[in-house]
Design a protein around this motif. Structure first.
Motif, PDB file in Angstrom:
ATOM      1  N   TRP A  92      16.709  52.808  54.219  1.00 49.95           N
ATOM      2  CA  TRP A  92      18.323  52.178  54.423  1.00 49.95           C
ATOM      3  C   TRP A  92      18.537  50.948  54.809  1.00 49.95           C
ATOM      4  CZ3 TRP A  92      20.312  50.659  58.898  1.00 49.95           C
ATOM      5  CH2 TRP A  92      19.633  50.710  60.014  1.00 49.95           C
ATOM      6  N   ALA A  93      17.650  50.288  55.505  1.00 49.31           N
ATOM      7  CA  ALA A  93      17.837  48.891  55.758  1.00 49.31           C
ATOM      8  C   ALA A  93      17.455  47.959  54.650  1.00 49.31           C
ATOM      9  CB  ALA A  93      16.794  48.617  56.870  1.00 49.31           C
ATOM     10  N   ARG A  94      16.766  48.497  53.788  1.00 50.54           N
ATOM     11  CA  ARG A  94      16.279  47.757  52.402  1.00 50.54           C
ATOM     12  C   ARG A  94      17.514  47.702  51.616  1.00 50.54           C
ATOM     13  NH1 ARG A  94      10.819  49.987  50.790  1.00 50.54           N
ATOM     14  NH2 ARG A  94      11.123  48.316  48.810  1.00 50.54           N
ATOM     15  N   ASN A  95      18.136  49.048  51.801  1.00 43.78           N
ATOM     16  CA  ASN A  95      19.518  48.980  50.923  1.00 43.78           C
ATOM     17  C   ASN A  95      20.471  48.121  51.340  1.00 43.78           C
ATOM     18  OD1 ASN A  95      18.449  51.267  49.099  1.00 43.78           O
ATOM     19  ND2 ASN A  95      19.319  52.797  50.495  1.00 43.78           N
ATOM     20  N   VAL A  96      20.627  48.096  52.619  1.00 43.55           N
ATOM     21  CA  VAL A  96      21.818  47.135  53.091  1.00 43.55           C
ATOM     22  C   VAL A  96      21.468  45.793  52.991  1.00 43.55           C
ATOM     23  CG1 VAL A  96      22.961  46.414  55.385  1.00 43.55           C
ATOM     24  CG2 VAL A  96      22.346  49.090  54.892  1.00 43.55           C
ATOM     25  N   LEU A  97      20.326  45.399  53.135  1.00 43.40           N
ATOM     26  CA  LEU A  97      19.633  44.147  52.897  1.00 43.40           C
ATOM     27  C   LEU A  97      19.880  43.792  51.448  1.00 43.40           C
ATOM     28  CD1 LEU A  97      16.570  43.816  54.934  1.00 43.40           C
ATOM     29  CD2 LEU A  97      18.595  42.541  55.264  1.00 43.40           C
ATOM     30  N   ALA A  98      19.831  44.663  50.425  1.00 41.80           N
ATOM     31  CA  ALA A  98      19.903  44.301  49.100  1.00 41.80           C
ATOM     32  C   ALA A  98      21.530  44.311  48.585  1.00 41.80           C
ATOM     33  CB  ALA A  98      19.145  45.439  48.288  1.00 41.80           C
ATOM     34  N   ALA A  99      22.083  45.196  49.305  1.00 43.27           N
ATOM     35  CA  ALA A  99      23.787  45.076  48.898  1.00 43.27           C
ATOM     36  C   ALA A  99      24.338  43.962  49.433  1.00 43.27           C
ATOM     37  CB  ALA A  99      24.245  46.293  49.449  1.00 43.27           C
TER      38      ALA A  99
END
Length: 171
Positions: A92-99
């Motif tokens: 989820w943290a990687r998703n937020v960073l990517a978006a």
């Protein structure tokens, strides 16, 4: 003497478990994501009151699916800080960073967040020194987010219930 031996054995066991966990941080995350998190949301434990838990809504970086993850946000001067126990391995943290943005759903309001930054505990100034050392050694990270805007949760639910009429564009 027996007590000292017991404490030494306990300390050695805790060290061994923590060392193993540092290399296997994703153990159990599938169970938590499939079973625990949905159960918490169904029971209203998350987001229903002004408790310490909230939901972060983010978009999958590969699937594009909107996902909801229970988290423990801590308000800071211009946004929120969220502990990430799995560190860089957190999906989820990687998703937020990517978006580059996400939505925080609290009890009665929805907060739009942007400018995500993943920080090591050593870079968090208001964290006690022993906690910085322990959390850093365990591989924890902190996701810091800037508040972009805030609306009431009721207005977001109303917008979802009454979707806007799509605009017809002439060809």
């Amino acid at each position: 003497m027996r007590r000292l031996f017991f404490l030494a054995a306990l300390a050695a066991a805790l060290y061994a478990v923590a060392t193993w966990w540092r290399d296997h941080r994703r153990v159990g995350t599938g169970f938590v994501n499939r079973v625990v998190n949905p159960w918490l949301e169904r029971r209203g434990v998350i987001g229903a009151t002004r408790g310490e838990l909230a939901v972060i809504e983010h978009v999958g970086r590969k699937s594009g699916i909107v996902r909801r993850t229970p988290i423990h946000p801590m308000p800071v001067t211009d946004g929120y800080r969220i502990i990430v126990p799995v560190g860089e391995r957190s999906e989820w943290a990687r998703n937020v960073l990517a978006a580059g943005h996400c939505r925080l759903i609290l009890a009665d309001r929805v907060v739009e967040l942007d400018e995500p930054v993943l920080r090591a505990p050593f870079d968090v100034p208001d964290l006690a020194r022993p906690m910085r050392a322990l959390f850093g050694w365990l591989g924890f990270r902190y996701l810091e987010l800037h508040t972009l805007g805030e609306v009431s949760a009721a207005s977001v639910e109303r917008d979802v219930a009454e979707p806007a009429t799509p605009e017809v564009v002439p060809v």
